[in-house]
Design a protein around this motif. Structure first.
Motif, mmCIF file in Angstrom:
data_model
loop_
_atom_site.group_PDB
_atom_site.id
_atom_site.type_symbol
_atom_site.label_atom_id
_atom_site.label_comp_id
_atom_site.label_asym_id
_atom_site.label_seq_id
_atom_site.Cartn_x
_atom_site.Cartn_y
_atom_site.Cartn_z
ATOM 1 N N GLU A 1 -11.261 4.902 -1.716
ATOM 2 C CA GLU A 1 -10.685 3.557 -1.596
ATOM 3 C C GLU A 1 -10.766 2.813 -2.935
ATOM 4 O OE1 GLU A 1 -10.930 -0.322 1.396
ATOM 5 O OE2 GLU A 1 -12.594 1.103 1.296
ATOM 6 N N TYR B 1 -3.648 6.181 -8.055
ATOM 7 C CA TYR B 1 -3.156 7.546 -7.983
ATOM 8 C C TYR B 1 -1.695 7.627 -8.433
ATOM 9 C CZ TYR B 1 -0.938 6.229 -3.522
ATOM 10 O OH TYR B 1 -0.186 5.621 -2.557
ATOM 11 N N GLU C 1 -5.238 3.713 -3.516
ATOM 12 C CA GLU C 1 -5.713 4.185 -2.214
ATOM 13 C C GLU C 1 -6.365 3.033 -1.458
ATOM 14 O OE1 GLU C 1 -5.703 5.951 0.714
ATOM 15 O OE2 GLU C 1 -5.432 7.521 -0.805
ATOM 16 N N GLU D 1 -7.569 3.481 1.796
ATOM 17 C CA GLU D 1 -8.381 4.035 2.882
ATOM 18 C C GLU D 1 -9.641 4.673 2.308
ATOM 19 O OE1 GLU D 1 -6.168 6.143 6.097
ATOM 20 O OE2 GLU D 1 -4.529 6.037 4.653
ATOM 21 N N LYS E 1 -9.800 8.836 4.104
ATOM 22 C CA LYS E 1 -8.414 9.254 3.959
ATOM 23 C C LYS E 1 -8.160 10.514 4.777
ATOM 24 C CE LYS E 1 -4.253 9.583 2.258
ATOM 25 N NZ LYS E 1 -3.194 8.620 2.658
ATOM 26 N N ARG F 1 -1.497 14.381 -5.146
ATOM 27 C CA ARG F 1 -1.782 13.200 -5.956
ATOM 28 C C ARG F 1 -2.790 13.520 -7.057
ATOM 29 N NH1 ARG F 1 -2.815 8.581 -1.242
ATOM 30 N NH2 ARG F 1 -0.650 8.470 -0.485
ATOM 31 N N TYR G 1 -5.628 11.306 -8.828
ATOM 32 C CA TYR G 1 -6.351 10.041 -8.771
ATOM 33 C C TYR G 1 -7.017 9.774 -10.123
ATOM 34 C CZ TYR G 1 -5.938 9.767 -3.674
ATOM 35 O OH TYR G 1 -5.464 9.664 -2.389
#
Length: 396
Positions: free
Chosen positions: A258, A262, A305, A307, A310, A318, A320
């Motif tokens: 979170e 990304y 992000e 969440e 996730k 992705r 990140y």
């Protein structure tokens, strides 16, 4: 090679390998080395350094550049067994039908039951099995053995692999470490660890790489040391790519992302990545390290992000940035969790094929990559760079 022969090879590499036949697209096992006009490759087969003989083949001509180059090898692996029998290490030779090459599987075993399997000369880690708190054992990696369509050659995909391009400033060509020498083995079955050191270098040895694989009671570490011995800057682009076996991506969660930025991209294409079937994600053009080096990147979409848990149900690919150094992958289907930690790498590549496939099947996996993809590592002449990944089993 018939299906029975493929099934016979699979348990040697890992007891829990998934034999898969009839792939639409699959790649050669890396006992074979494909030359390229724009890559400086060292065609000397790796020297295992311990009481063995090797044979050097002349690489094929440029007119046959589309045919995989197959270096010959003649290893007396029983001598390796004798040399390292006190280290908790065993060797087994695999003869590949349709080629003149053999590969070795190096297996490390600790007293608590933790094991890891490493293929030589490719350096592919095909298995990492760990004991669980209730007395059972779990295979954490996902690897597939398959037969190449209309061929007798065998493909191994998945596991933990390295995908790096090394570009020296001022040179058009790049080099990728893909053929490894066995340098040393330390530790032992009755000790707390076993450590295997591999080495690879380009043709003029201006770039040298160490790959140090260490197994402990509850962790498997892949450490890389790149050395720039040239007179120019060295640009490193790539990733340690790990295929983790899961019950299904639908039951799998990535914890702790979170707030991380990304970039959405098509799946990374490399020698050992398991190829997706036709899907919306796989229809987009896969990208490779060469594409990044040449600036041929697909359009990227920025996001953040939102969440902390996730769920990986949907197909995703992705990179990140600003991601935490430690990431937990939780699989509710297997009632298991894995912690991955990185050192040196600033980016995290996360890929899920989605949950359209069957549970515990070929595509029941996710990919985690400790990466330097969007932002390469630059090494000045004489400099070294270290990067590592740690796969931790918290369930002992």
């Amino acid at each position: 090679m018939k299906a029975a022969a493929v099934a016979q090879i699979a348990p040697v590499i890992s007891p829990n390998l998934t034999p898969v036949l009839g792939l639409k697209r699959s790649l050669q096992i890396t006992c074979q080395q494909s030359p390229s006009s724009n890559h400086n490759q060292d065609h000397n087969f790796p020297s295992f350094m311990f009481k063995r003989t090797t044979k050097k083949d002349n690489p094929p001509s440029a007119l046959a550049s589309d045919i995989p180059y197959i270096p010959s090898i003649n290893i007396d692996y029983s001598n390796l067994e004798t040399e390292f029998k006190e280290n908790g290490v065993t060797f087994e030779e695999i003869s590949l039908t349709g080629t003149n090459s053999n590969c070795l599987v190096l297996k490390m075993t600790l007293q608590n039951g933790s094991t890891a399997a490493l293929m030589l000369p490719s350096g592919l880690i095909t298995s990492y099995k760990t004991p669980l708190w209730h007395g059972g054992q779990a295979e954490l990696l996902h690897t597939c053995v398959s037969k190449r369509a209309n061929s007798t050659d065998v493909n191994v995909q998945g596991g933990v692999s390295l995908s790096f391009d090394c570009e020296i400033e001022g040179l058009v060509s790049t080099w990728s470490p893909s053929i490894w020498d066995l340098s040393s083995i330390r530790g032992g079955q009755d000790q707390e660890f076993i450590q295997v050191e591999l080495k690879s270098s380009n043709w003029d040895k201006t770039v040298e790489v160490k790959h140090i694989v260490t197994i402990r009671e509850d962790v498997l570490t892949s450490e890389l040391v790149f050395s720039n011995k040239s007179l120019s800057n060295l640009r490193l682009t790539g990733s340690v790519i790990t295929h983790l076996g899961v019950s299904t991506p639908d039951a799998t969660y990535a914890l702790g992302l979170e707030g991380s930025n990304y970039y959405s991209k098509p799946p990374l294409s490399s020698t050992f990545c398991i190829t997706l079937p036709d899907s919306d994600l796989s229809k987009s053009k896969n990208w490779s390290l060469g594409d990044l080096n040449k600036g041929k990147q697909a359009e990227i979409v920025d996001g953040e992000e939102n969440e902390n848990y996730k769920q990986l149900t949907d197909a995703m690919s992705r990179i990140y940035t600003c991601a935490p150094r430690q990431l937990t992958i939780m699989d509710r289907g297997k009632r298991n969790s894995i912690i991955l930690r990185r050192d040196g790498f600033e980016e995290l590549y996360l890929f899920s094929p989605g949950s359209d496939e069957e549970w515990y099947g070929k595509y029941a996996y996710i990919c985690v990559g400790q990466s330097a993809l969007l932002q390469p590592v630059i090494l000045a002449p004489g400099d070294k760079w270290n990067g590592s990944q740690h796969i931790h089993n918290p369930n002992l």
